[in-house]
Design a protein around this motif. Structure first.
Motif, PDB file in Angstrom:
ATOM      1  N   ARG A  28       0.850  -1.196   0.000  1.00 29.36           N
ATOM      2  CA  ARG A  28       0.000   0.000   0.000  1.00 29.36           C
ATOM      3  C   ARG A  28       0.884   1.244   0.000  1.00 29.36           C
ATOM      4  O   ARG A  28       1.843   1.333   0.730  1.00 29.36           O
ATOM      5  CB  ARG A  28      -0.919   0.006   1.203  1.00 29.36           C
ATOM      6  N   ARG A  29       0.571   2.165  -0.855  1.00 31.46           N
ATOM      7  CA  ARG A  29       1.304   3.427  -0.978  1.00 31.46           C
ATOM      8  C   ARG A  29       2.766   3.226  -1.366  1.00 31.46           C
ATOM      9  O   ARG A  29       3.620   4.047  -1.061  1.00 31.46           O
ATOM     10  CB  ARG A  29       1.205   4.238   0.314  1.00 31.46           C
ATOM     11  N   VAL A  30       3.072   2.097  -2.014  1.00 30.95           N
ATOM     12  CA  VAL A  30       4.438   1.824  -2.457  1.00 30.95           C
ATOM     13  C   VAL A  30       4.552   2.138  -3.933  1.00 30.95           C
ATOM     14  O   VAL A  30       3.710   1.730  -4.738  1.00 30.95           O
ATOM     15  CB  VAL A  30       4.823   0.350  -2.190  1.00 30.95           C
ATOM     16  N   THR A  31       5.611   2.872  -4.273  1.00 32.67           N
ATOM     17  CA  THR A  31       5.883   3.226  -5.655  1.00 32.67           C
ATOM     18  C   THR A  31       7.286   2.760  -6.010  1.00 32.67           C
ATOM     19  O   THR A  31       8.233   2.999  -5.263  1.00 32.67           O
ATOM     20  CB  THR A  31       5.783   4.752  -5.857  1.00 32.67           C
ATOM     21  N   PHE A  32       7.396   2.034  -7.122  1.00 30.23           N
ATOM     22  CA  PHE A  32       8.686   1.596  -7.644  1.00 30.23           C
ATOM     23  C   PHE A  32       8.876   2.257  -9.000  1.00 30.23           C
ATOM     24  O   PHE A  32       8.082   2.044  -9.908  1.00 30.23           O
ATOM     25  CB  PHE A  32       8.740   0.074  -7.825  1.00 30.23           C
ATOM     26  N   GLU A  33       9.911   3.061  -9.118  1.00 25.94           N
ATOM     27  CA  GLU A  33      10.223   3.723 -10.380  1.00 25.94           C
ATOM     28  C   GLU A  33       8.993   4.412 -10.977  1.00 25.94           C
ATOM     29  O   GLU A  33       8.705   4.297 -12.161  1.00 25.94           O
ATOM     30  CB  GLU A  33      10.802   2.728 -11.379  1.00 25.94           C
ATOM     31  N   GLY A  34       8.228   5.080 -10.126  1.00 26.41           N
ATOM     32  CA  GLY A  34       7.056   5.804 -10.584  1.00 26.41           C
ATOM     33  C   GLY A  34       5.815   4.951 -10.788  1.00 26.41           C
ATOM     34  O   GLY A  34       4.800   5.449 -11.262  1.00 26.41           O
ATOM     35  N   THR A  35       5.887   3.679 -10.428  1.00 23.21           N
ATOM     36  CA  THR A  35       4.754   2.776 -10.614  1.00 23.21           C
ATOM     37  C   THR A  35       4.103   2.482  -9.270  1.00 23.21           C
ATOM     38  O   THR A  35       4.746   1.922  -8.375  1.00 23.21           O
ATOM     39  CB  THR A  35       5.219   1.448 -11.257  1.00 23.21           C
ATOM     40  N   ILE A  70       1.958  -5.715 -17.337  1.00 22.04           N
ATOM     41  CA  ILE A  70       2.828  -6.892 -17.265  1.00 22.04           C
ATOM     42  C   ILE A  70       4.287  -6.446 -17.207  1.00 22.04           C
ATOM     43  O   ILE A  70       5.060  -6.925 -16.365  1.00 22.04           O
ATOM     44  CB  ILE A  70       2.572  -7.827 -18.470  1.00 22.04           C
ATOM     45  N   GLU A  71       4.649  -5.525 -18.073  1.00 23.34           N
ATOM     46  CA  GLU A  71       6.030  -5.025 -18.096  1.00 23.34           C
ATOM     47  C   GLU A  71       6.383  -4.309 -16.790  1.00 23.34           C
ATOM     48  O   GLU A  71       7.485  -4.479 -16.257  1.00 23.34           O
ATOM     49  CB  GLU A  71       6.224  -4.103 -19.293  1.00 23.34           C
ATOM     50  N   ASP A  72       5.453  -3.535 -16.259  1.00 25.18           N
ATOM     51  CA  ASP A  72       5.696  -2.849 -14.986  1.00 25.18           C
ATOM     52  C   ASP A  72       5.878  -3.857 -13.857  1.00 25.18           C
ATOM     53  O   ASP A  72       6.779  -3.705 -13.022  1.00 25.18           O
ATOM     54  CB  ASP A  72       4.548  -1.891 -14.651  1.00 25.18           C
ATOM     55  N   LEU A  73       5.039  -4.873 -13.807  1.00 22.96           N
ATOM     56  CA  LEU A  73       5.178  -5.896 -12.768  1.00 22.96           C
ATOM     57  C   LEU A  73       6.528  -6.606 -12.872  1.00 22.96           C
ATOM     58  O   LEU A  73       7.142  -6.928 -11.847  1.00 22.96           O
ATOM     59  CB  LEU A  73       4.058  -6.935 -12.868  1.00 22.96           C
ATOM     60  N   GLU A  74       6.974  -6.851 -14.079  1.00 24.50           N
ATOM     61  CA  GLU A  74       8.271  -7.514 -14.262  1.00 24.50           C
ATOM     62  C   GLU A  74       9.414  -6.664 -13.699  1.00 24.50           C
ATOM     63  O   GLU A  74      10.408  -7.210 -13.231  1.00 24.50           O
ATOM     64  CB  GLU A  74       8.497  -7.832 -15.737  1.00 24.50           C
ATOM     65  N   GLU A  79      12.010  -5.940  -6.874  1.00 21.06           N
ATOM     66  CA  GLU A  79      12.269  -4.908  -5.865  1.00 21.06           C
ATOM     67  C   GLU A  79      11.491  -5.142  -4.569  1.00 21.06           C
ATOM     68  O   GLU A  79      11.748  -4.473  -3.571  1.00 21.06           O
ATOM     69  CB  GLU A  79      11.908  -3.529  -6.425  1.00 21.06           C
ATOM     70  N   ILE A  80      10.560  -6.063  -4.556  1.00 13.17           N
ATOM     71  CA  ILE A  80       9.707  -6.309  -3.393  1.00 13.17           C
ATOM     72  C   ILE A  80      10.439  -7.222  -2.415  1.00 13.17           C
ATOM     73  O   ILE A  80      10.960  -8.268  -2.799  1.00 13.17           O
ATOM     74  CB  ILE A  80       8.363  -6.930  -3.821  1.00 13.17           C
ATOM     75  N   SER A  81      10.443  -6.837  -1.137  1.00 16.53           N
ATOM     76  CA  SER A  81      11.147  -7.633  -0.133  1.00 16.53           C
ATOM     77  C   SER A  81      10.228  -8.563   0.664  1.00 16.53           C
ATOM     78  O   SER A  81      10.689  -9.545   1.230  1.00 16.53           O
ATOM     79  CB  SER A  81      11.909  -6.711   0.825  1.00 16.53           C
ATOM     80  N   ASP A  82       8.956  -8.270   0.716  1.00 21.57           N
ATOM     81  CA  ASP A  82       7.995  -9.081   1.471  1.00 21.57           C
ATOM     82  C   ASP A  82       7.619 -10.326   0.662  1.00 21.57           C
ATOM     83  O   ASP A  82       7.029 -10.203  -0.421  1.00 21.57           O
ATOM     84  CB  ASP A  82       6.753  -8.242   1.765  1.00 21.57           C
ATOM     85  N   PRO A  83       7.948 -11.532   1.165  1.00 21.99           N
ATOM     86  CA  PRO A  83       7.662 -12.764   0.407  1.00 21.99           C
ATOM     87  C   PRO A  83       6.181 -12.936   0.050  1.00 21.99           C
ATOM     88  O   PRO A  83       5.864 -13.386  -1.044  1.00 21.99           O
ATOM     89  CB  PRO A  83       8.138 -13.878   1.337  1.00 21.99           C
ATOM     90  N   ALA A  84       5.281 -12.568   0.950  1.00 21.02           N
ATOM     91  CA  ALA A  84       3.849 -12.702   0.657  1.00 21.02           C
ATOM     92  C   ALA A  84       3.448 -11.746  -0.468  1.00 21.02           C
ATOM     93  O   ALA A  84       2.634 -12.094  -1.332  1.00 21.02           O
ATOM     94  CB  ALA A  84       3.022 -12.438   1.909  1.00 21.02           C
ATOM     95  N   ALA A  85       4.022 -10.559  -0.476  1.00 18.68           N
ATOM     96  CA  ALA A  85       3.725  -9.588  -1.536  1.00 18.68           C
ATOM     97  C   ALA A  85       4.298 -10.050  -2.864  1.00 18.68           C
ATOM     98  O   ALA A  85       3.667  -9.872  -3.911  1.00 18.68           O
ATOM     99  CB  ALA A  85       4.274  -8.220  -1.155  1.00 18.68           C
ATOM    100  N   VAL A  86       5.473 -10.660  -2.832  1.00 18.19           N
ATOM    101  CA  VAL A  86       6.059 -11.208  -4.056  1.00 18.19           C
ATOM    102  C   VAL A  86       5.148 -12.290  -4.627  1.00 18.19           C
ATOM    103  O   VAL A  86       4.858 -12.302  -5.829  1.00 18.19           O
ATOM    104  CB  VAL A  86       7.480 -11.772  -3.795  1.00 18.19           C
TER     105      VAL A  86
END
Length: 107
Positions: A28-35, A70-74, A79-86
Motif C-alpha cells: 500500500r502506498r508503495v511506488t517503484f520507479e514511478g509505478t 505486465i512489463e511494470d510488474l516484471e 524490488e519487493i522484499s515481502d515474500p507474501a507480496a512477491v
C-alpha cells in the motif's frame, strides 16, 4: 481438455485466489520507479474481468494497458522484499500474462 478450456479454468482459479487474498499491506502506498503497485493491480483486475465476462479478446486499448502492466510488474517484482507480496504479485503477473494471450474462440 482443450487448451482454451484450460486457459479459462486457470484464469478463473487465479482470479478467485486473487479475490480471496487481500492486497498486501506492505504494498500500500508503495511506488517503484514511478509505478504505484495498487494501480497496477486495479488495472489488471479491470482487464481480467472484461476478459472473463466477455469470453473474448480485449479491445486494443485494454490490450495495450494490460501489456504495460505486465512489463511494470516484471520491473517491480524483483524490488519487493515481502515474500507474501512477491507471491501475490507473481500470481497477478501470471493471470495478466494468461489473459493477454489469445482467448478462447479467437484466431
Amino acid at each position: 481438455m482443450s487448451e482454451s478450456t484450460e486457459q479459462v479454468q486457470t484464469a478463473r482459479r487465479l482470479w478467485e485466489e486473487r479475490r480471496q487474498e487481500p492486497f498486501p499491506d506492505s504494498l500500500r502506498r508503495v511506488t517503484f520507479e514511478g509505478t504505484d503497485v495498487w494501480l497496477l493491480e486495479l488495472d489488471i483486475a479491470g482487464c481480467v474481468l472484461r476478459w472473463l465476462d466477455n469470453g473474448g479478446p480485449l479491445d486494443s486499448k485494454n490490450s495495450v494497458l494490460l501489456q504495460s502492466c505486465i512489463e511494470d510488474l516484471e520491473r517491480v517484482i524483483p524490488e519487493i522484499s515481502d515474500p507474501a507480496a512477491v507471491q501475490y504479485c507473481r500470481r497477478l503477473h501470471r493471470l495478466a500474462v494468461l489473459v493477454s494471450r489469445n482467448p478462447p474462440g479467437t484466431t
